[in-house]
Design a protein around this motif. Structure first.
Motif, short mmCIF file in Angstrom:
data_model
loop_
_atom_site.label_atom_id
_atom_site.label_comp_id
_atom_site.label_asym_id
_atom_site.label_seq_id
_atom_site.Cartn_x
_atom_site.Cartn_y
_atom_site.Cartn_z
N ARG A 1 0.83 -1.21 0.00
CA ARG A 1 0.00 0.00 0.00
C ARG A 1 0.87 1.27 0.00
NH1 ARG A 1 -3.39 -2.79 3.70
NH2 ARG A 1 -2.59 -1.55 5.45
N ALA A 2 1.96 1.24 0.77
CA ALA A 2 2.89 2.38 0.81
C ALA A 2 3.55 2.56 -0.56
CB ALA A 2 3.96 2.16 1.88
N PHE A 3 3.88 1.45 -1.21
CA PHE A 3 4.50 1.46 -2.54
C PHE A 3 3.55 2.11 -3.55
CE2 PHE A 3 5.58 -0.61 -6.59
CZ PHE A 3 6.96 -0.41 -6.63
N GLU A 4 2.28 1.73 -3.50
CA GLU A 4 1.28 2.29 -4.41
C GLU A 4 1.06 3.78 -4.12
OE1 GLU A 4 -1.92 -0.35 -3.60
OE2 GLU A 4 -1.39 -1.76 -5.20
N HIS A 5 1.14 4.15 -2.86
CA HIS A 5 0.98 5.56 -2.48
C HIS A 5 2.11 6.40 -3.07
CE1 HIS A 5 0.81 8.96 0.61
NE2 HIS A 5 -0.27 9.06 -0.14
N LEU A 6 3.33 5.90 -3.04
CA LEU A 6 4.48 6.61 -3.63
C LEU A 6 4.28 6.78 -5.13
CD1 LEU A 6 7.51 4.93 -1.79
CD2 LEU A 6 6.74 7.28 -1.55
N GLN A 7 3.69 5.76 -5.76
CA GLN A 7 3.46 5.85 -7.20
C GLN A 7 2.39 6.90 -7.52
OE1 GLN A 7 1.01 3.24 -9.16
NE2 GLN A 7 1.50 4.33 -11.04
N GLN A 8 1.36 6.99 -6.67
CA GLN A 8 0.31 7.99 -6.86
C GLN A 8 0.86 9.41 -6.68
OE1 GLN A 8 -2.65 6.86 -4.00
NE2 GLN A 8 -3.19 4.97 -5.08
N ARG A 9 1.84 9.58 -5.81
CA ARG A 9 2.43 10.90 -5.56
C ARG A 9 3.54 11.21 -6.56
NH1 ARG A 9 2.69 12.49 0.67
NH2 ARG A 9 2.63 14.46 -0.42
N GLU A 10 3.79 10.28 -7.49
CA GLU A 10 4.76 10.45 -8.57
C GLU A 10 6.19 10.64 -8.06
OE1 GLU A 10 3.40 13.49 -11.23
OE2 GLU A 10 1.67 12.32 -11.88
N LEU A 11 6.49 9.97 -6.94
CA LEU A 11 7.89 9.88 -6.50
C LEU A 11 8.55 8.67 -7.14
CD1 LEU A 11 7.49 10.79 -2.72
CD2 LEU A 11 8.55 12.18 -4.50
N ILE A 12 7.74 7.70 -7.54
CA ILE A 12 8.22 6.56 -8.31
C ILE A 12 7.23 6.33 -9.45
CG2 ILE A 12 9.30 5.52 -6.27
CD1 ILE A 12 7.00 3.51 -6.19
N SER A 13 7.66 5.59 -10.47
CA SER A 13 6.74 5.28 -11.57
C SER A 13 7.18 3.97 -12.22
CB SER A 13 6.74 6.39 -12.62
OG SER A 13 7.94 6.37 -13.37
N PHE A 14 6.27 3.39 -12.98
CA PHE A 14 6.61 2.20 -13.75
C PHE A 14 7.49 2.61 -14.94
CE2 PHE A 14 2.44 1.02 -11.83
CZ PHE A 14 2.93 0.04 -10.97
N THR A 15 8.42 1.76 -15.31
CA THR A 15 9.37 2.12 -16.37
C THR A 15 8.72 2.14 -17.75
OG1 THR A 15 10.06 -0.19 -16.49
CG2 THR A 15 11.38 1.28 -15.10
N ASP A 16 7.61 1.44 -17.93
CA ASP A 16 6.91 1.47 -19.23
C ASP A 16 5.41 1.34 -18.99
OD1 ASP A 16 6.25 -1.33 -18.98
OD2 ASP A 16 8.31 -1.77 -19.56
N ASN A 17 4.65 1.56 -20.04
CA ASN A 17 3.19 1.49 -19.94
C ASN A 17 2.64 0.11 -20.29
OD1 ASN A 17 2.89 4.21 -19.21
ND2 ASN A 17 3.11 4.85 -21.35
N ARG A 18 3.55 -0.79 -20.58
CA ARG A 18 3.10 -2.14 -20.89
C ARG A 18 2.85 -2.93 -19.60
NH1 ARG A 18 7.91 -3.95 -24.66
NH2 ARG A 18 8.99 -2.87 -22.98
N GLY A 19 2.19 -4.01 -19.72
CA GLY A 19 1.98 -4.88 -18.56
C GLY A 19 0.90 -4.40 -17.62
N HIS A 20 -0.15 -3.76 -18.18
CA HIS A 20 -1.24 -3.29 -17.32
C HIS A 20 -1.97 -4.45 -16.65
CE1 HIS A 20 -0.98 0.94 -18.27
NE2 HIS A 20 -0.88 0.65 -19.56
N ASN A 21 -1.96 -5.59 -17.31
CA ASN A 21 -2.63 -6.76 -16.74
C ASN A 21 -1.73 -7.48 -15.75
OD1 ASN A 21 -4.86 -6.27 -18.39
ND2 ASN A 21 -3.98 -7.45 -20.10
N GLN A 22 -0.47 -7.05 -15.66
CA GLN A 22 0.48 -7.69 -14.75
C GLN A 22 0.30 -7.15 -13.33
OE1 GLN A 22 4.46 -7.11 -16.09
NE2 GLN A 22 5.31 -8.84 -14.98
N SER A 23 0.58 -7.98 -12.36
CA SER A 23 0.47 -7.55 -10.97
C SER A 23 1.49 -6.45 -10.68
CB SER A 23 0.71 -8.74 -10.04
OG SER A 23 0.78 -8.30 -8.69
N VAL A 24 1.10 -5.50 -9.80
CA VAL A 24 1.98 -4.38 -9.43
C VAL A 24 3.30 -4.87 -8.89
CG1 VAL A 24 2.20 -2.43 -7.83
CG2 VAL A 24 0.03 -2.84 -8.98
N GLU A 25 3.28 -6.00 -8.20
CA GLU A 25 4.48 -6.52 -7.56
C GLU A 25 5.57 -6.90 -8.56
OE1 GLU A 25 3.47 -9.55 -4.67
OE2 GLU A 25 1.42 -8.81 -4.62
N PHE A 26 5.17 -7.20 -9.80
CA PHE A 26 6.14 -7.70 -10.78
C PHE A 26 6.50 -6.67 -11.85
CE2 PHE A 26 3.76 -11.34 -9.11
CZ PHE A 26 4.80 -12.10 -8.61
#
Length: 419
Positions: free
Chosen positions: A360-385
């Motif tokens: 949950r903390a990891f997802e919160h950091l992503q929402q605040r744009e301190l971290i982001s996914f490296t690409d837009n692919r893999g939307h069906n993939q789990s956040v953990e991977f």
């Protein structure tokens, strides 16, 4: 005059200077190689030799294009009071050809005490402009067209630019077209028929060099000795100012601020804030005034986000930074958790949370744009991977941790070690 009263007068004087572009750019105009000298020569030669010219002033916003142009026009009005007429257009307001010709006709009518007709057509205004250029040429009067946001006039059919430059091909006309733009490729936007009539003269407005910067600071911040201020106060103020300008810590503060934007306008905003922090009790500028102004005027939203993070989120950010230092180019939530467990096992920290809480903390950091996914692919993939990356630098993270009130000591030590 008391010291505090003199300090208030000095403060008002410095603030007034910082809001006066003519005063600010005067020292940068002394050299014969300066843009001021080159622009003045081109326009004055058009006035004295009755020839037509066109020129582009190019440079980033805040670099002083309009300020230098106004300085040149002010001096030329004093030298040739009855031989110059200035028409000003802005691409933000007059990029439409009909609107532009109507505005030119209106300004020409105002300039020469003629009756302006709002009902005149496009062709009427166009013919009126050409006739006025011919009459002004016969009267040895130069018409200067200043086209701000020049690149916006280069959109569409470019009828205004073509009409202006084509009219200047006549020996009876006497005009100068000055385009001002922040786009360095503005001349490449011109159509072939327009480009063939353009003189291709360009003046580039670049950020000031370190030597020019020091000269500019001394010029703006020094007090005049022949003013209403007490002479001994002005002498002491200037002496302390020169010592501060020579201080390496002061230079580093100025260079740090100018790293993000090296334009003169950007510098003036900073100086205004720094001068406002001057201690009226002592009556002198100090290095601390500039150090205080630096974080206040330089908004750092990433640092503000870090100070609002939880302790767990700080751990995740530090773990990600450690993975990057280890040159692990691709990592995901699972990799971060492995690093997090490694820190806990090594240092026996009390801040250890369950995996679902960390997610949950990891997802919160992503929402605040301190971290982001490296690409837009893999939307069906789990956040953990999904592979992720940090969106803040080591400097920002380290500074954010130091400004965090209850930051665990172990995180500061880890960041210092990585640095």
């Amino acid at each position: 005059m008391g010291r505090e009263k003199a300090a208030k007068e000095a403060l008002n004087l410095l603030r007034g200077r910082l809001c006066d572009p003519t005063f600010v750019f005067k020292p940068l105009s002394d050299s014969p190689e300066s843009n001021y000298s080159k622009l003045k020569f081109i326009i004055s030669s058009s006035v004295t030799e009755a020839c037509n010219n066109s020129i582009l002033l190019l440079g980033p916003r805040g670099s002083g294009k309009i300020a230098v142009l106004e300085l040149v026009l002010k001096d030329l009005f004093l030298e040739y009071p009855d031989m110059i007429s200035v028409i000003r257009l802005s691409g933000l307001l007059h990029s439409d050809d009909n609107c532009a010709f109507k505005e030119i006709a209106r300004q020409l009518c105002v300039e020469h005490d003629l009756l302006f007709s709002k009902m005149a057509s496009f062709d009427d205004n166009s013919q009126f402009m050409i006739a006025m250029l011919r009459e002004c040429g016969l009267a040895h009067k130069t018409v200067i067209f200043v086209l701000d946001e020049f690149d916006l006039f280069a959109q569409g059919k470019q009828r205004l630019l073509y009409s202006l430059l084509d009219a200047m091909q006549s020996i009876t006309s006497q005009a100068v077209v000055i385009g001002v733009s922040c786009r360095l490729d503005a001349d490449q936007l011109l159509e072939k028929r327009v480009r063939s009539r353009f003189s291709h003269r360009k003046l580039m407005f670049l950020p000031p060099s370190k030597e020019d910067l020091q000269r500019l600071l001394g010029h703006i911040l020094s007090l005049p000795l022949d003013s209403t201020l007490p002479r001994d106060y002005a002498v002491e103020f200037n002496a302390k100012l020169q010592n501060m300008l020579a201080d390496e810590k002061f230079k580093q503060t100025i260079y740090t601020y100018m790293d993000s934007d090296a334009t003169v306008n950007h510098l003036l905003r900073f100086l205004f804030r720094a001068v406002s922090y001057m201690d009226l009790g002592s009556g002198f500028l100090a290095l601390e005034n500039f150090k205080t102004a630096l974080p206040n005027i330089q908004r750092q939203p990433k640092l503000e986000c870090i100070t609002d993070c939880s302790i767990l989120e700080l751990y995740i950010l530090v773990c990600m930074k450690r993975l990057e230092v280890k040159e692990q180019n691709s990592y995901n939530f699972n990799s971060v958790m492995t690093e997090y467990k490694s820190i806990h096992d090594t240092f026996q920290t009390s801040d250890y949370y369950a995996r679902n809480v960390c997610l949950r903390a990891f997802e919160h950091l992503q929402q605040r744009e301190l971290i982001s996914f490296t690409d837009n692919r893999g939307h069906n993939q789990s956040v953990e991977f999904r592979p992720v990356k940090l969106l803040i630098s080591s400097y920002e993270l380290q500074k954010g941790l130091k400004s965090y009130r209850s930051c665990p000591v172990i995180l500061l030590k880890l960041m210092d070690r990585e640095a």
